[in-house]
Design a protein around this motif. Structure first.
Motif, PDB file in Angstrom:
ATOM      1  N   ALA A 134       0.233  -9.832   0.110  1.00  0.00           N
ATOM      2  CA  ALA A 134      -0.674  -9.469   1.198  1.00  0.00           C
ATOM      3  C   ALA A 134      -2.093  -9.818   0.768  1.00  0.00           C
ATOM      4  N   SER A 135      -2.892 -10.228   1.723  1.00  0.00           N
ATOM      5  CA  SER A 135      -4.298 -10.499   1.413  1.00  0.00           C
ATOM      6  C   SER A 135      -5.015  -9.163   1.229  1.00  0.00           C
ATOM      7  N   ALA A 136      -6.161  -9.220   0.572  1.00  0.00           N
ATOM      8  CA  ALA A 136      -6.955  -7.994   0.375  1.00  0.00           C
ATOM      9  C   ALA A 136      -7.346  -7.414   1.731  1.00  0.00           C
ATOM     10  N   GLU A 137      -7.719  -8.306   2.616  1.00  0.00           N
ATOM     11  CA  GLU A 137      -8.144  -7.894   3.942  1.00  0.00           C
ATOM     12  C   GLU A 137      -7.025  -7.123   4.657  1.00  0.00           C
ATOM     13  N   TYR A 138      -5.801  -7.652   4.528  1.00  0.00           N
ATOM     14  CA  TYR A 138      -4.685  -7.002   5.216  1.00  0.00           C
ATOM     15  C   TYR A 138      -4.314  -5.680   4.546  1.00  0.00           C
ATOM     16  N   ARG A 139      -4.400  -5.652   3.234  1.00  0.00           N
ATOM     17  CA  ARG A 139      -4.121  -4.381   2.530  1.00  0.00           C
ATOM     18  C   ARG A 139      -5.078  -3.301   3.030  1.00  0.00           C
ATOM     19  N   LEU A 140      -6.348  -3.659   3.168  1.00  0.00           N
ATOM     20  CA  LEU A 140      -7.329  -2.674   3.632  1.00  0.00           C
ATOM     21  C   LEU A 140      -7.040  -2.250   5.067  1.00  0.00           C
ATOM     22  N   CYS A 141      -6.554  -3.208   5.860  1.00  0.00           N
ATOM     23  CA  CYS A 141      -6.195  -2.877   7.245  1.00  0.00           C
ATOM     24  C   CYS A 141      -5.063  -1.851   7.293  1.00  0.00           C
ATOM     25  N   LEU A 142      -4.146  -1.967   6.332  1.00  0.00           N
ATOM     26  CA  LEU A 142      -2.989  -1.054   6.326  1.00  0.00           C
ATOM     27  C   LEU A 142      -3.327   0.327   5.761  1.00  0.00           C
ATOM     28  N   VAL A 191       0.866  -1.168   0.000  1.00  0.00           N
ATOM     29  CA  VAL A 191       0.000   0.000   0.000  1.00  0.00           C
ATOM     30  C   VAL A 191       0.912   1.231   0.000  1.00  0.00           C
ATOM     31  N   GLY A 192       0.717   2.123  -0.964  1.00  0.00           N
ATOM     32  CA  GLY A 192       1.483   3.367  -0.969  1.00  0.00           C
ATOM     33  C   GLY A 192       0.499   4.527  -1.132  1.00  0.00           C
ATOM     34  N   VAL A 193       0.563   5.486  -0.245  1.00  0.00           N
ATOM     35  CA  VAL A 193      -0.425   6.571  -0.282  1.00  0.00           C
ATOM     36  C   VAL A 193       0.278   7.890  -0.566  1.00  0.00           C
ATOM     37  N   ALA A 194      -0.145   8.540  -1.646  1.00  0.00           N
ATOM     38  CA  ALA A 194       0.423   9.830  -2.042  1.00  0.00           C
ATOM     39  C   ALA A 194      -0.583  10.932  -1.734  1.00  0.00           C
ATOM     40  N   THR A 195      -0.110  11.998  -1.107  1.00  0.00           N
ATOM     41  CA  THR A 195      -0.993  13.096  -0.719  1.00  0.00           C
ATOM     42  C   THR A 195      -0.496  14.401  -1.321  1.00  0.00           C
ATOM     43  N   ASP A 196      -1.387  15.108  -1.970  1.00  0.00           N
ATOM     44  CA  ASP A 196      -1.065  16.412  -2.545  1.00  0.00           C
ATOM     45  C   ASP A 196      -2.079  17.409  -1.966  1.00  0.00           C
ATOM     46  N   LEU A 197      -1.634  18.243  -1.032  1.00  0.00           N
ATOM     47  CA  LEU A 197      -2.523  19.196  -0.373  1.00  0.00           C
ATOM     48  C   LEU A 197      -2.139  20.619  -0.776  1.00  0.00           C
ATOM     49  N   LEU A 198      -3.151  21.469  -0.861  1.00  0.00           N
ATOM     50  CA  LEU A 198      -2.886  22.871  -1.169  1.00  0.00           C
ATOM     51  C   LEU A 198      -3.468  23.759  -0.064  1.00  0.00           C
ATOM     52  N   PHE A 199      -2.581  24.620   0.437  1.00  0.00           N
ATOM     53  CA  PHE A 199      -2.995  25.604   1.445  1.00  0.00           C
ATOM     54  C   PHE A 199      -2.708  26.993   0.887  1.00  0.00           C
ATOM     55  N   ASP A 200      -3.260  28.025   1.555  1.00  0.00           N
ATOM     56  CA  ASP A 200      -2.962  29.389   1.123  1.00  0.00           C
ATOM     57  C   ASP A 200      -1.510  29.756   1.368  1.00  0.00           C
ATOM     58  N   ASP A 201      -1.051  29.425   2.565  1.00  0.00           N
ATOM     59  CA  ASP A 201       0.337  29.755   2.908  1.00  0.00           C
ATOM     60  C   ASP A 201       0.809  28.744   3.928  1.00  0.00           C
ATOM     61  N   ASP A 202       2.045  28.929   4.421  1.00  0.00           N
ATOM     62  CA  ASP A 202       2.617  27.888   5.259  1.00  0.00           C
ATOM     63  C   ASP A 202       2.085  27.886   6.693  1.00  0.00           C
ATOM     64  N   GLN A 203       1.223  28.822   7.027  1.00  0.00           N
ATOM     65  CA  GLN A 203       0.594  28.815   8.344  1.00  0.00           C
ATOM     66  C   GLN A 203      -0.841  28.282   8.282  1.00  0.00           C
ATOM     67  N   SER A 204      -1.449  28.477   7.125  1.00  0.00           N
ATOM     68  CA  SER A 204      -2.872  28.166   6.989  1.00  0.00           C
ATOM     69  C   SER A 204      -3.147  26.682   7.212  1.00  0.00           C
ATOM     70  N   THR A 205      -4.286  26.395   7.822  1.00  0.00           N
ATOM     71  CA  THR A 205      -4.698  25.005   7.984  1.00  0.00           C
ATOM     72  C   THR A 205      -5.997  24.744   7.220  1.00  0.00           C
ATOM     73  N   LEU A 206      -6.368  25.697   6.395  1.00  0.00           N
ATOM     74  CA  LEU A 206      -7.539  25.492   5.551  1.00  0.00           C
ATOM     75  C   LEU A 206      -7.105  24.765   4.265  1.00  0.00           C
TER      76      LEU A 206
END
Lengths: 796, 298
Positions: free
Chosen positions: B268-276, B196-211
């Motif tokens: 890995a089983s499907a079940e275990y992949r989902l667990c991870l 399982v590999g999860v890639a995240t691409d988030l966009l904020f207004d600036d480096d302080q913002s949490t929106l």
């Protein structure tokens, strides 16, 4: 006399002399040797596990560039087997006839194959690619016989016989130890635990795949072999027998070899055929296996399955251990296989004073590659099971696993200690060693912390495993091949020294460690010592490197040769200074009369004088060179404790090794850094057995574990050898309990990590998830297995 | 040499490479060779010809045009991991590369074009490229084409790339704001490939913002192709990021997935992949969030 050279002698952690070459890519393996006119061999190997067959090589012979194709009709089967057997130990299993010679592997299959990968013939061509292309032109017709891949299948009522001589597939069967006493102890026990083990075959996986070059000179009938072997001299002897070629017309050289781990301890059919082919064609021939080919047919390790039991008294004394083992031998019995079963029994009581032990071993043939020695050999399964049982029975009795161990250790005053399995341990001080590990962990606080963390939903576990091994096998007569250590030492007239060692360096650092022994004994700097090894051309004799033998036995032989030299030199110094030899002292490379140290003569002056031979005692021969065949009194029995702390995440089954403490005692250490390297490398392979490794065969006997990285969709990803990223930080501690019988008190220690790590790691994981009350785990313990156990069986 | 015999051609330009591909029955592109050569050694692939594209300069380089980052197909893992431009504008890509197994030797020769063209479910780029909204640029006899990565990969080790086409570059849209990336991976220990590999691409207004202005999260290794985690994205997009919300979003990771398409095999089983999945999503988002402080909602 107190010889030493403090900068580089015994006990000094000098940098390894071989490191520069290794680290800068200067090592040369078999495949790096330039050959101008070599022919290339590809073996025709069976694609089936159990079948009769016919081969049609007509088309392959027509391929341009093919020089010869040998099928079973074209090769002369050697009279002897590969390798021929040796029978073993000082404590043989009573009344057990040794396996029939018909179960020993021949150089090639004649009309029936017994495992996937068995050699059927060979193609010889001008290039490696042509030989490989020609392989595709060979047609093999198989008539399949139902394969038996596991010991259970092999011993089922309707199982096909692999060999006519053993219709039930049982090659040998016998017990060792006192059965009646053991049974009686079990009847009287307050607590007993029984634990099953599966065979878990693992692959030694040296980095360099096997290879061999054969060069034949018809005029002199000399056969020169360059090969990947741990035993150059013994390999020559075995090849001479199998090829029926005079031993003194064969030479064997081993270039820098990338690991052995026991898998290169005996020649294989391919080795014999490379030699045979060179003679038959009167040419230089070369074979280099691929990784896939290497993994397919190289001997695996372990293969022990069955039931292990332990009995404990009300007070916490271990009363007995018992094992009923089914030993998967593979399709043929490897050279050491039967003896390994006996060796495991010798030390099945581990470090504990256990009055009764009995093990019953059934050696079973299956349609798989052979099983033979692999680092840790039979000590690994025997002690992993013992250490798991000690922890489990302690818990069952409501006692602390560390406390039960301390209570049951053999005491220092019990040595030499005769085990219930038949071994005689030379020396030990187990509790002192064990306590260092406990202190390092702060064990009792850690147990309290474990309780607290469990309240918070965090699960840490503490695993302990104590170990010993049969190191430095051993006294002559212990087994029926030569087992002495050989060390020749030549002092050049310049005072420089060449050590001729009968062992085989393939990563262990002998250039340094054996050099240190000579440096220490002769009082010369390490830089003045050259170590020559791995060549029957340069070194007179040897038995190679296996069973953790070199520090104790080759080192012992080198020390003894040095002492003979020092003594001869002392007579020359006495002659020179006009005193009697008994008043000559030797210290740090200098001889002097005890009463007139100002009349000192240096070692190199003496060396020059003996070499010239003009001014030496009358009865003395010129030359300063000695050799020793060192036959030890006993094997050496190193020991130690591995303690592991893990944390398991119950939501995913993932685990982290937070702490790994190895406290070792291998007697006097020649080079503590090399000792550490051996420990870490051994732990890597033990960790592999605990967490990652298992050789897999399909139901039809197809070997599935060849690639180390497999991108085939749906595959398991490959055979998992642990990598740097899988290794924990390891804290290494040591105690020193010298061997009472080796010349400098050293014991062997090459297998400690592989013996101790599996039990310690498995115990730690099981300890961590104890609150979930799950069944015992089966190594290799993957996170998914832990997760399944907690989430399927978990009762909390 | 264990391969079957093949002819070798060095392409001088993309057009030349296409020409060479067209004139051979069964040609393969040689870039970094990390996928190709092992298969050829085992004779699982036996091409008649290899077209070596490593001398084509136009396939190299990582540069920015107005609203697009262009990564040349021959860019090595090393070049991508070290690219200051990518760290700034599409950080999920270099974050991901750091997890590709093989060490420096592999990172110095393996290429992004070769990696995505192999489309192996255990490889890591696909999820990252999907999360970053990438287009794969391919060239062939009909000229240049842009294909969204979600269309480019058809299934495990299968793409829309024709035998006469090659990947020339990857294009990633530039977003304005503070763009952050994360990649978390559970490795299969032998191959180092992703279970399982999860890639995240988030966009904020600036480096302080949490929106969270936009959230694009994709998982590879879980199914035959990389797939976006819509439910998780929806829980984050347009919202103030709090520890609770982050956990809730990760907890929803599998809810928008077709669980029957989850790989179930020896790795890995499907079940275990989902667990991870949930813990890896959490780790990946946390990495993207980085140092910024998340406050609980009051």
């Amino acid at each position: 006399m107190t010889p030493n050279h403090s900068d580089s002698g015994i006990g000094s952690s000098v940098s390894r002399k071989e490191d520069r070459k290794v680290l800068l890519g200067g090592s040369k393996g078999v495949d790096d040797i330039p050959l101008s006119d070599a022919l290339h061999i590809q073996f025709i190997r069976s694609e089936k596990a159990h079948a009769t067959f016919t081969v049609d090589a007509t088309d392959a012979r027509d391929v341009s560039g093919v020089v010869a194709v040998y099928t079973p009709d074209d090769i002369k089967q050697s009279e002897t087997t590969t390798p021929n057997p040796f029978t073993l130990f000082s404590a043989p299993m009573e009344g057990v006839p040794y396996p029939d010679d018909s179960l020993r592997q021949r150089s090639f299959a004649e009309d029936k194959v017994h495992y996937h990968g068995e050699i059927i013939g060979m193609v010889v061509a001008e290039t490696q690619r042509i030989a490989r292309d020609a392989l595709d032109e060979i047609t093999i017709e198989y008539d399949i016989i139902g394969p038996v891949v596991t010991p259970q299948e092999a011993t089922a009522d309707d199982a096909a016989a692999i060999h006519e001589s053993v219709p039930d597939n049982v090659a040998f069967e016998g017990g060792q130890g006192d059965r009646d006493l053991t049974d009686e102890q079990f009847e009287n026990a307050a607590y007993t635990v029984e634990l099953e083990k599966d065979a878990q075959r693992v692959s030694p996986t040296p980095l360099e795949p096997r290879a061999a070059i054969g060069q034949y000179d018809e005029a002199t009938e000399h056969l020169d072999i360059i090969a990947t072997t741990q035993i150059p001299h013994a390999y020559r002897r075995l090849l001479a027998q199998m090829l029926e070629h005079p031993e003194n017309k064969i030479d064997v050289t081993v270039p820098d070899m990338g690991g052995g781990f026991g898998a290169r301890q005996h020649p294989y059919p391919a080795d014999v055929l490379v030699g045979w082919c060179a003679v038959d064609l009167e040419r230089t021939v070369k074979w280099r296996s691929t990784r896939t080919e290497n993994q397919l047919v190289e001997n695996d390790g372990r293969g022990y399955e069955g039931t292990w039991e332990i009995a404990l008294s009300e007070q916490g004394d271990i009363l007995a251990v018992r094992a009923d083992i089914r030993y998967d031998l593979g399709a043929w019995i490897a050279r050491g296989a039967a003896s390994l079963a006996e060796a495991g029994n010798l030390l099945m009581t581990g470090l504990y004073d256990i009055p009764a032990a009995y093990s019953h071993v059934t050696g079973i043939v299956t349609n798989t590659a052979r099983i033979d020695a692999y680092r840790g050999v039979s000590a690994t399964p025997m002690l992993m099971m013992l250490e798991r049982l000690v922890s489990k029975v302690a818990k069952k009795a409501g006692m602390d696993p560390a406390a039960v161990r301390k209570r049951n250790f053999v005491d220092p005053d019990q040595f030499p200690y005769q085990t219930a399995g038949g071994a005689k341990y030379d020396s030990g001080d187990y509790e002192r060693n064990f306590d260092i590990g406990l202190d390092e962990l702060d064990y009792s606080s850690l147990r309290e912390r474990q309780e607290q963390l469990r309240e918070e939903g965090r699960y840490i576990g503490i695993g302990i495993s104590c170990w010993t091994e049969v190191a430095g096998l051993g006294p002559c007569g212990h087994i029926d091949v030569a087992t002495w250590g050989y060390g020749g030492v030549q002092v050049h007239p310049t005072g420089e020294v060449t050590v001729y060692a009968g062992s085989s360096n393939h990563g262990q650092g002998h250039e340094t460690s054996l050099g240190q022994v000579a440096s220490h004994e002769l009082g010369v700097p390490l830089d003045s010592v050259t170590v020559v090894e791995n060549s029957t051309k340069e070194v007179t004799e040897g038995v190679g490197t296996y069973a953790s033998r070199t520090a104790a036995l080759t080192g012992g032989a080198v020390a003894k040769s040095c002492r003979k030299i020092v003594q001869k030199g002392g007579k020359v110094a006495a002659h020179e200074t006009g005193v009697t030899p008994d008043v000559i002292e030797f210290d740090d490379g200098t001889y002097y009369p005890i009463d007139s140290p100002e009349d000192a003569v240096t070692f190199s002056e003496v060396a020059r004088q003996v070499h010239m031979g003009a001014d030496i005692p009358e009865e003395m021969e010129p030359g300063l060179e000695e050799q020793t065949y060192y036959d030890p009194e006993n094997c050496t029995w190193p020991f130690g404790t591995h303690m592991v702390v893990v944390e398991v995440d119950p939501d995913t089954g993932e685990y982290d090794i937070d702490q790994y403490v190895a406290t070792e005692d291998c007697g006097v250490q020649i080079n503590p850094t090399i000792v550490e390297g051996q420990i870490v490398g051994g732990i890597a392979q033990g960790l592999g057995q605990a967490l990652y490794e298992e050789v897999e065969y399909a139901d039809d006997g197809t070997h599935l574990s060849a690639p180390l990285r497999d991108e085939t969709l749906g595959s398991n990803g490959g055979y998992t050898v642990p990598k740097a990223e899988h290794m924990p930080d390891i804290t290494i501690k040591s105690t020193t309990t010298p061997s009472p019988h080796t010349p400098h008190g050293a014991k062997g220690m090459g297998e400690s990590g592989t013996v101790a790590a599996p039990g310690a790691i498995v115990n730690a994981i099981e300890d961590a998830i104890e609150p979930f009350d799950i069944d015992p785990m089966t190594p290799p313990i993957t996170p998914e297995k832990v997760w399944m156990a907690i989430n399927r069986e978990g009762k909390e | 040499m264990h391969t079957e015999q093949f002819s070798y051609h060095r392409a001088e330009s993309v057009e030349h490479a296409v020409e060479l591909l067209e004139t051979s029955d069964d040609a393969r592109i040689l870039a970094g060779g990390q996928g190709l050569i092992p298969l050829m050694k085992k004779r699982e692939l036996t091409p008649d010809a290899l077209v070596d594209i490593t001398q084509i300069d136009e396939l190299r380089g990582i540069e920015r045009t107005d609203d697009t980052i262009r990564i040349g197909g021959l860019s090595t893992h090393r070049e991508i991991a070290d690219s200051a431009l990518l760290k700034e504008t599409a950080p999920v890509i270099p974050r991901t590369v750091a997890h590709i197994t093989g060490g420096q030797q592999v990172h110095n020769v393996a290429t992004i074009g070769g990696n995505i063209a192999r489309a192996h479910p255990g490889y890591d780029y696909e999820g990252a490229l999907l999360s970053a909204g990438s287009q794969i640029v391919v060239s062939g006899p009909a000229g240049k084409q842009r294909v969204p990565v979600s269309e480019f990969v058809r299934g495990p080790c299968s793409t829309t790339l024709a035998e006469t086409q090659l990947v020339t570059s990857i294009e990633i849209p530039v977003l304005s704001g503070d763009r952050r990336g994360g990649y978390a991976k559970k490795k299969e220990p032998a191959s180092g490939n992703a279970i399982v590999g999860v890639a995240t691409d988030l966009l904020f207004d600036d480096d302080q913002s949490t929106l969270v202005k936009s959230a694009r999260i994709a998982v590879n290794g879980l199914q035959g192709c990389a797939v976006r985690l819509d439910a998780t994205e929806n829980k984050l997009e347009g919202k103030q990021l709090t520890p609770d919300r982050l956990e809730a979003a990760a907890g929803d990771a599998s809810s928008s997935l077709d669980s029957s398409a989850v790989l179930d095999n020896k790795k890995a089983s499907a079940e275990y992949r989902l667990c991870l999945l949930e813990p890896q999503v959490q780790k990946s988002i946390r990495q993207a969030v980085g140092e910024r402080t998340l406050y609980s909602q009051t």
